[in-house]
Write a protein that holds these residues in place. Sequence first.
Motif, PDB file in Angstrom:
ATOM      1  N   LEU A 101     -19.016   6.070  20.288  1.00 50.55           N
ATOM      2  CA  LEU A 101     -18.767   7.485  19.992  1.00 50.55           C
ATOM      3  C   LEU A 101     -17.716   7.637  18.898  1.00 50.55           C
ATOM      4  CD1 LEU A 101     -18.940   9.144  23.529  1.00 50.55           C
ATOM      5  CD2 LEU A 101     -20.603   9.337  21.662  1.00 50.55           C
ATOM      6  N   GLN A 102     -16.740   6.761  18.923  1.00 50.87           N
ATOM      7  CA  GLN A 102     -15.714   6.833  17.893  1.00 50.87           C
ATOM      8  C   GLN A 102     -16.317   6.504  16.516  1.00 50.87           C
ATOM      9  OE1 GLN A 102     -12.292   4.259  18.572  1.00 50.87           O
ATOM     10  NE2 GLN A 102     -10.958   5.963  18.034  1.00 50.87           N
ATOM     11  N   MET A 137     -19.214   7.173  15.613  1.00 51.71           N
ATOM     12  CA  MET A 137     -19.999   8.345  15.203  1.00 51.71           C
ATOM     13  C   MET A 137     -19.167   9.311  14.367  1.00 51.71           C
ATOM     14  SD  MET A 137     -23.193   8.319  16.101  1.00 51.71           S
ATOM     15  CE  MET A 137     -23.708  10.059  16.140  1.00 51.71           C
ATOM     16  N   SER A 138     -17.856   9.284  14.554  1.00 49.48           N
ATOM     17  CA  SER A 138     -17.006  10.207  13.794  1.00 49.48           C
ATOM     18  C   SER A 138     -16.305   9.498  12.634  1.00 49.48           C
ATOM     19  CB  SER A 138     -16.002  10.883  14.734  1.00 49.48           C
ATOM     20  OG  SER A 138     -15.128   9.921  15.277  1.00 49.48           O
ATOM     21  N   THR A 139     -16.870   8.408  12.168  1.00 50.86           N
ATOM     22  CA  THR A 139     -16.352   7.735  10.965  1.00 50.86           C
ATOM     23  C   THR A 139     -16.343   8.733   9.804  1.00 50.86           C
ATOM     24  OG1 THR A 139     -17.258   5.621  11.688  1.00 50.86           O
ATOM     25  CG2 THR A 139     -16.797   5.851   9.330  1.00 50.86           C
ATOM     26  N   PRO A 140     -15.197   8.859   9.133  1.00 47.93           N
ATOM     27  CA  PRO A 140     -15.158   9.788   7.996  1.00 47.93           C
ATOM     28  C   PRO A 140     -16.181   9.414   6.927  1.00 47.93           C
ATOM     29  CG  PRO A 140     -12.937   9.140   8.651  1.00 47.93           C
ATOM     30  CD  PRO A 140     -13.889   8.249   9.405  1.00 47.93           C
ATOM     31  N   SER A 141     -16.435  10.360   6.055  1.00 51.11           N
ATOM     32  CA  SER A 141     -17.513  10.197   5.074  1.00 51.11           C
ATOM     33  C   SER A 141     -17.378   8.929   4.247  1.00 51.11           C
ATOM     34  CB  SER A 141     -17.533  11.406   4.141  1.00 51.11           C
ATOM     35  OG  SER A 141     -18.741  11.411   3.403  1.00 51.11           O
ATOM     36  N   GLN A 142     -18.514   8.327   4.005  1.00 50.99           N
ATOM     37  CA  GLN A 142     -18.619   7.208   3.059  1.00 50.99           C
ATOM     38  C   GLN A 142     -19.845   7.460   2.194  1.00 50.99           C
ATOM     39  OE1 GLN A 142     -19.064   3.765   5.581  1.00 50.99           O
ATOM     40  NE2 GLN A 142     -16.885   3.689   6.117  1.00 50.99           N
ATOM     41  N   ILE A 152     -25.449   7.506   7.847  1.00 55.96           N
ATOM     42  CA  ILE A 152     -24.306   6.595   7.736  1.00 55.96           C
ATOM     43  C   ILE A 152     -23.545   6.441   9.044  1.00 55.96           C
ATOM     44  CG2 ILE A 152     -22.031   6.393   6.604  1.00 55.96           C
ATOM     45  CD1 ILE A 152     -23.616   7.485   4.050  1.00 55.96           C
ATOM     46  N   GLN A 153     -23.242   7.539   9.702  1.00 55.93           N
ATOM     47  CA  GLN A 153     -22.473   7.461  10.953  1.00 55.93           C
ATOM     48  C   GLN A 153     -23.301   6.804  12.065  1.00 55.93           C
ATOM     49  OE1 GLN A 153     -22.082   9.673   8.622  1.00 55.93           O
ATOM     50  NE2 GLN A 153     -19.881   9.678   8.359  1.00 55.93           N
ATOM     51  N   THR A 187     -23.400   3.141  11.404  1.00 52.81           N
ATOM     52  CA  THR A 187     -22.086   2.571  11.725  1.00 52.81           C
ATOM     53  C   THR A 187     -21.945   2.390  13.240  1.00 52.81           C
ATOM     54  OG1 THR A 187     -21.167   3.634   9.754  1.00 52.81           O
ATOM     55  CG2 THR A 187     -19.592   2.873  11.406  1.00 52.81           C
ATOM     56  N   THR A 233     -14.803  11.058  -0.608  1.00 53.47           N
ATOM     57  CA  THR A 233     -16.160  10.984  -1.135  1.00 53.47           C
ATOM     58  C   THR A 233     -16.496  12.260  -1.913  1.00 53.47           C
ATOM     59  OG1 THR A 233     -16.720   9.522   0.697  1.00 53.47           O
ATOM     60  CG2 THR A 233     -18.559  10.532  -0.466  1.00 53.47           C
ATOM     61  N   ILE A 292     -20.886  14.385   1.577  1.00 54.93           N
ATOM     62  CA  ILE A 292     -19.616  14.980   1.172  1.00 54.93           C
ATOM     63  C   ILE A 292     -18.553  14.667   2.236  1.00 54.93           C
ATOM     64  CG2 ILE A 292     -20.820  16.836  -0.048  1.00 54.93           C
ATOM     65  CD1 ILE A 292     -19.922  18.724   2.300  1.00 54.93           C
ATOM     66  N   PHE A 296     -16.372  15.565   5.362  1.00 54.05           N
ATOM     67  CA  PHE A 296     -16.678  16.415   6.513  1.00 54.05           C
ATOM     68  C   PHE A 296     -15.399  16.919   7.175  1.00 54.05           C
ATOM     69  CE2 PHE A 296     -20.022  13.065   6.302  1.00 54.05           C
ATOM     70  CZ  PHE A 296     -20.975  13.862   5.705  1.00 54.05           C
ATOM     71  N   LEU A 306     -16.697  16.128  12.470  1.00 54.34           N
ATOM     72  CA  LEU A 306     -16.623  14.715  12.870  1.00 54.34           C
ATOM     73  C   LEU A 306     -16.391  14.583  14.368  1.00 54.34           C
ATOM     74  CD1 LEU A 306     -14.682  13.055   9.914  1.00 54.34           C
ATOM     75  CD2 LEU A 306     -17.111  12.831  10.476  1.00 54.34           C
ATOM     76  N   MET A 309     -19.514  15.001  16.192  1.00 55.63           N
ATOM     77  CA  MET A 309     -20.358  13.809  16.089  1.00 55.63           C
ATOM     78  C   MET A 309     -20.141  12.857  17.258  1.00 55.63           C
ATOM     79  SD  MET A 309     -22.461  13.742  13.510  1.00 55.63           S
ATOM     80  CE  MET A 309     -22.803  12.001  13.223  1.00 55.63           C
ATOM     81  N   SER A 310     -18.969  12.920  17.855  1.00 60.04           N
ATOM     82  CA  SER A 310     -18.693  12.010  18.969  1.00 60.04           C
ATOM     83  C   SER A 310     -18.803  12.717  20.319  1.00 60.04           C
ATOM     84  CB  SER A 310     -17.322  11.352  18.801  1.00 60.04           C
ATOM     85  OG  SER A 310     -16.309  12.320  18.840  1.00 60.04           O
ATOM     86  N   SER A 364     -25.264  12.590   7.223  1.00 52.39           N
ATOM     87  CA  SER A 364     -26.685  12.412   6.916  1.00 52.39           C
ATOM     88  C   SER A 364     -27.475  12.059   8.169  1.00 52.39           C
ATOM     89  CB  SER A 364     -26.858  11.310   5.873  1.00 52.39           C
ATOM     90  OG  SER A 364     -25.990  10.215   6.140  1.00 52.39           O
TER      91      SER A 364
END
Lengths: 435, 435
Positions: free
Chosen positions: A67-68, A70-75, A305-306, A309, B54, B60, B62, B67, B70-71, B254
């Motif tokens: 779950l953590q 899932m909240s990876t900042p944007s890449q 991406i998330q 990841t 980014t 972009i 978030f 974020l 997302m979790s 995404s």
Amino acid sequence: MSNKPSLSTISRLTSLNRFILSNPLTNALLVNRPTNPSTTPTSKATMSSARQLTFIPGPIEFSDAVLQAMSTPSQAHTSPEFIATFQEALKNTRKLFKSTDANAQGFVLNGSGTLGWDIVGANFLNANEKALVLSTGFFSDSLAEALRVYTDKVDIIEAPGFGQTVEFHKIAAQLSEAKSAGAPYKLITITQTDTSSGVLSDVKGISEIVKKTSPETLIVVDAVCATACEPLEFDAWGIDYVLTASQKAVGVPSGLSISFASGRAIAKALAKEKPVAFYSSLKKWLPIMKAYESGAGAYFATPAIQLVTAYNVSLKQELLASGSIDERIQAHKVASDAFKDKIEALGLKLVPVSRDVAAHGLSVIYYPEGVNAGDLLSKIREKGFTMATGIYKEYKTKYFRVGHMGVAAVGERKKELDLASNAIKDSLAELGYKK
Amino acid sequence: MSNKPSLSTISRLTSLNRFILSNPLTNALLVNRPTNPSTTPTSKATMSSARQLTFIPGPIEFSDAVLQAMSTPSQAHTSPEFIATFQEALKNTRKLFKSTDANAQGFVLNGSGTLGWDIVGANFLNANEKALVLSTGFFSDSLAEALRVYTDKVDIIEAPGFGQTVEFHKIAAQLSEAKSAGAPYKLITITQTDTSSGVLSDVKGISEIVKKTSPETLIVVDAVCATACEPLEFDAWGIDYVLTASQKAVGVPSGLSISFASGRAIAKALAKEKPVAFYSSLKKWLPIMKAYESGAGAYFATPAIQLVTAYNVSLKQELLASGSIDERIQAHKVASDAFKDKIEALGLKLVPVSRDVAAHGLSVIYYPEGVNAGDLLSKIREKGFTMATGIYKEYKTKYFRVGHMGVAAVGERKKELDLASNAIKDSLAELGYKK
């Protein structure tokens, strides 16, 4: 699609119990569950202080690490950070399916298990080519429906009854007859675990029949509810395509279609003169997956991406933590056996006709006589556990389904599965059921 | 696909600079950025203490709220919690596209912008039906390629030059001729913002031409990089299908294909005698979207629960915070104008030939003479900002792209866009560029 299930039964059912979520008594059962303060939901719909634990056959409960992630900042999708992540995930996907064949390739796509079915039809079948579907329930039939978009020649061999597997002699006979008639099946599909019945098909045994009887037939395995729960030896058994999804025992939120194709399956997809699909075309995805796995970015669609990841985290920290998927599969067998023992000790009956044909990622259980379907799931929900209704034809009101995959069944939170079985036991007692 | 871009240039480029991420000096620029301790990435690939911001045209940056959503811990796809979330998201999708037409329907699917292209071909075109694509760059051409899977009759009108829009008189003439010849176009596509050129097409003006000249032609808008940045009045302009994706100005990681179809577009999809796709079939998705929007669960594929939850948060807390999407669109215009002013003040030239045809979600900028493409993006990356290379044909080494959408451009972190423009300015100076 004659038998598309309406799951509105459980929706209506559970709606009735929403108020219970705010009942402090409900919290009690959950008090020992490890919590992740960073994953407190923010949307109003999920702000109940006691959230439900999800024991359906997917989506499953997810680990805090997943779950953590899932909240990876944007890449950026072509950033070295994400390329490294995706590369590692694709390499580990080979271990997930037990393949070292350099001609085979993993595909991790934005989508769902349903996308995997579409990929089978759009890439491995040309119009008028024959496919054979082995059906052990709703999901096998749905796969057949997807294939019929691409060819009219889809034959189904159904299991002789609900809870049973397709008979080997029938498979051998059908393959032989087709071959003798000069029109061998181009493809056979095996739904390893049909999530509607909980029936486990013997992929190894069936593959042996195919290799002996009709070796040119591509072997496709729907392992959506089987990957990481049931053995699958991609290379050793000669599988051509296996498809799964992120939200089952892979242990990652829904949104990824994960699959693996053999060299000859890929060759078939590449040989298509005219593509019949765009998003589902492996011809499009192949160079992308090869690029990322080799450490370079490439573009056909922006990857999730998330989710990728989180998938990478689940592979490394959970599924392949021991270095192999075997230990995880064994753990699911142990958890499943123990859970099924408890269920049978209560006097309840499993849908699969024997333990030999019962899947290990879920248990599919007939309601005992005198217990109303809605009442039982409702009582269980009151105790903080979401379980699933039946979804197969006329049987759908006669049974319920419990998922036992991932962190809350075989991982760091595995005692929650015991709480779940207690919830079933207590709910039955409250409804007056006696063995 | 003759011009599929390889983005490996930027990958190789940025790989060289990975070591810089651990340089404490790099951190300095980012020190004022609001951080969310709950979103610290856990995977090794993302553990750099100073992560890149980014500023590509999607994904972009978030918001923390997105974020965090997302979790969201696991929810069943048919749970009342998730149904409420999805219902709200689908209702708000109507506001995103400015529609109150009960016959129209939003579709929020596991996928990507590319899936949206496939949906257009698979649902709104029958074999041998004519489609007209207006091309202002790579993404317009890619949409044409997707349509060619489903019909051989795809015509393209290209803009007269890179950075320009398609001329109105040519559109009118082509539509008229087809109609006079008794074979009107069934569908026209407009790429509102082509992310490869930064060119903004006048959807309102083109729609007026279509309505006057060939009213039976379905109007399809690729708004992947335009939604929430550029005005789009679905009902008022008579649009039939608009498609976008989550990772652009919608402000969500995404993994989601988001689109909206008119009643007559849906009627066309439903009228298909034989489906030509499974996963991309709106016939399959329509009852699912209608069910969730009405507050009931339904199943065709497991929705991407965490992404949908994040989408709902972004719609409520950001895009529609004022009650309408108009304010967000205006904010993007203001941010874009200010950014482009700074770029032009540096003596740099935009790819779009005038501000009238320049999109507001990104800026597409020619490298100044004497400045090497790789060097500039490398310097910018040293300063903590990821920007994007060019991707259109022979021009791709001549320009770079800066995304300015969402939280880091018009939201709570909008000062980061100023830092990004400073990074461009400083990098140019370091490379010896003088106006």
